[in-house]
Design an enzyme around this catalytic site. Structure first.
Site, PDB file in Angstrom:
ATOM      1  CG  HIS A   1      34.147  40.555  37.654  1.00  0.00           C
ATOM      2  ND1 HIS A   1      34.107  40.174  38.887  1.00  0.00           N
ATOM      3  CD2 HIS A   1      34.843  42.002  37.618  1.00  0.00           C
ATOM      4  CE1 HIS A   1      34.885  40.929  39.703  1.00  0.00           C
ATOM      5  NE2 HIS A   1      35.321  41.723  39.085  1.00  0.00           N
ATOM      6  CG  LEU A   2      34.845  35.802  32.379  1.00  0.00           C
ATOM      7  CD1 LEU A   2      35.611  34.691  31.781  1.00  0.00           C
ATOM      8  CD2 LEU A   2      34.494  36.787  31.099  1.00  0.00           C
TER       9      LEU A   2
ATOM     10  CG  ASN B   1      33.224  38.422  42.517  1.00  0.00           C
ATOM     11  OD1 ASN B   1      33.673  38.288  41.092  1.00  0.00           O
ATOM     12  ND2 ASN B   1      32.810  39.564  42.508  1.00  0.00           N
TER      13      ASN B   1
ATOM     14  CG  HIS C   1      39.562  47.812  41.309  1.00  0.00           C
ATOM     15  ND1 HIS C   1      39.736  47.885  42.867  1.00  0.00           N
ATOM     16  CD2 HIS C   1      38.816  46.948  41.295  1.00  0.00           C
ATOM     17  CE1 HIS C   1      39.215  47.156  43.213  1.00  0.00           C
ATOM     18  NE2 HIS C   1      38.391  46.390  42.366  1.00  0.00           N
TER      19      HIS C   1
ATOM     20  CG  ASP D   1      36.718  45.900  37.975  1.00  0.00           C
ATOM     21  OD1 ASP D   1      36.077  44.842  37.940  1.00  0.00           O
ATOM     22  OD2 ASP D   1      36.251  46.757  38.688  1.00  0.00           O
TER      23      ASP D   1
ATOM     24  CG  PHE E   1      29.196  49.063  43.753  1.00  0.00           C
ATOM     25  CD1 PHE E   1      29.472  50.267  43.501  1.00  0.00           C
ATOM     26  CD2 PHE E   1      28.827  48.341  44.708  1.00  0.00           C
ATOM     27  CE1 PHE E   1      29.314  51.120  44.880  1.00  0.00           C
ATOM     28  CE2 PHE E   1      28.731  49.009  45.924  1.00  0.00           C
ATOM     29  CZ  PHE E   1      28.771  50.589  46.051  1.00  0.00           C
TER      30      PHE E   1
END
Length: 430
Positions: free
Chosen positions: A67-68, A99, A237, A310, A328
């Protein structure tokens, strides 16, 4: 431009370390010669020499789940800071989840991500696109246009696709385009409001728990849909024994399913959580020790194909909201290899070759990437690792904006010290 790496210890075909010299020309590995110790050829203004000093040199690590945060959540991370963090962790290719805000559900946003990655000029960034518009689960995105823009697969990561019909339609469309569907498996009706796994920790602290079946129900459903549609189905995951059982059975009968696991689900169980510190809150949550052992065994026997991080950075203010209210996710780029090397290779459970393969050649194979090899003709994406260096995890030294890790203070060995992408040194500890 030519790059020569001397005194490089590489893994040979027998899994043994072999001192070698690696020559790179115009971003491609030109040659590898055995016993490459000593001085390089005569100095040349167009040649750079790196003395690896006997350290391990591997193909660059590949992380197919990150996730960037950009666009929309730049206070957590940007494509540039995330890419720098990836490089510091030894990763040369990363695949970023959609997302964001706006969600990466249209060609313009895919192109934006690629442009920002090119501007950063650090690692190879491969964008995923959303399965549904806004990741709301109501309407499919334009898969063909997203593929044309550069998306490498489709996922609503962060939320599970709740409708079986929507997922089946997505798989049919993806299969027609020879593209994979990557699934965050979670049945929302079983998890709403729960911050941790169902288990002793949740009971002790009076918290609602996330049951194992919330993940496995979607895995089982999607395996049947993948069988019906012929799509390449990839499970994000994996964290439960039940999911692993289903994936193993699917592979045995020839369904095109692959899977990934994160370092934290290979090392930590819910019983390890020290208190209500949200740096231990992640999705999927930490499960039981039995689930951890199942994940390890599945990675060892090939049921789970690859390792991902992740990487999910959040601000300190967000994580300070506590276990119930904090978002999270934990960061993972800069600790992944040292954690796994220290826990599994240094302790003798895994070979070094197995760990490297699960982080390089195997993800390249699963996703059809021209990466993950150290051989003449391969892209010169390389990682140099000091297997002897031992030091504690220091979140204050992370290149990521995120400091949210449960591993702070852990003393680890096997730290990346230099990362080369396309023949260019993009990060060095020196």
């Amino acid at each position: 431009m030519r790059l020569i790496i001397i005194n490089a210890n590489i893994l040979n075909s027998d899994g043994e370390l072999q001192l070698s010299r690696i020559t790179v020309h115009n971003g491609i590995v030109e040659s590898i010669s055995v016993n490459g110790a000593g001085e390089a050829a005569a100095a040349d203004p167009d040649t750079r020499i790196i003395d690896a000093g006997g350290k391990l040199v591997t193909p660059g690590f590949i992380d197919m789940h990150v996730h960037l945060r950009e666009p929309g959540f730049e206070h957590k991370e940007t494509i540039e800071t995330g890419s720098r963090s990836a490089a510091k962790g030894g990763f040369t290719t990363i695949a970023c989840m959609p997302n964001t805000r706006p969600v990466t559900d249209n060609p313009d946003t895919v192109k934006y991500v690629k442009q920002k990655a090119d501007e950063a000029g650090l690692v190879n960034v491969l964008p995923y696109a959303a399965i549904t518009k806004g990741e709301l689960g109501r309407e499919l995105t334009d898969f063909a246009a997203l593929k044309e823009a550069g998306a490498i697969g489709f996922t609503d990561d962060g939320v599970g696709v709740q409708s079986a019909q929507m997922m089946k339609d997505a798989m049919k469309l993806a299969a027609s385009l020879a593209m994979p569907v990557i699934a965050h498996c979670e049945d929302n009706s079983l998890v709403e409001g729960a911050p941790v796994a169902e288990g002793e920790f949740a009971r002790r602290h009076g918290l609602k728990g996330i049951p194992n079946e919330s993940e496995a129900i979607h895995v089982g459903r999607d395996i049947l849909l993948a069988e019906a549609t012929g799509v390449h189905y990839h499970v994000c995951h994996v964290s439960t024994e039940q999911s692993i059982r289903l994936i193993r059975q699917a592979k045995e009968i020839g369904i095109n399913v692959t899977a990934e696991v994160c370092p934290h689900h290979l090392i930590l169980a819910d019983e390890d959580i020290p208190g209500l510190d949200a740096n231990w809150k992640m999705n999927p949550p930490l499960r039981s020790r039995r689930d951890v052992e199942a994940c390890i065994a599945a990675l060892e026997d090939g049921t789970i194909d690859i390792i991902v991080t992740d990487h999910a950075p959040h601000s300190e203010e967000e994580k300070a909201k506590g276990m119930q209210l904090a978002p999270f996710g934990i960061v993972g780029f800069e600790t992944a290899f040292p954690l796994l090397y220290t826990k599994f290779v240094a302790e003798g459970r895994w070979t070094l070759g197995m760990l490297v393969q699960r982080m390089t050649a195997d993800p390249a194979k699963v996703f059809g990437l021209k990466a993950g090899r150290l051989a003449p003709g391969a892209p010169a994406d390389l990682t140099i690792v000091d297997l002897q260096e031992e030091r504690p995890v220091d979140p204050a030294a992370f290149a990521s904006k995120g400091r949210n890790t449960p591993f702070a203070g852990w003393k680890l060995k096997g730290w990346p010290v230099a990362t080369i992408v396309g023949g260019n040194l993009v990060w060095s500890e020196a």
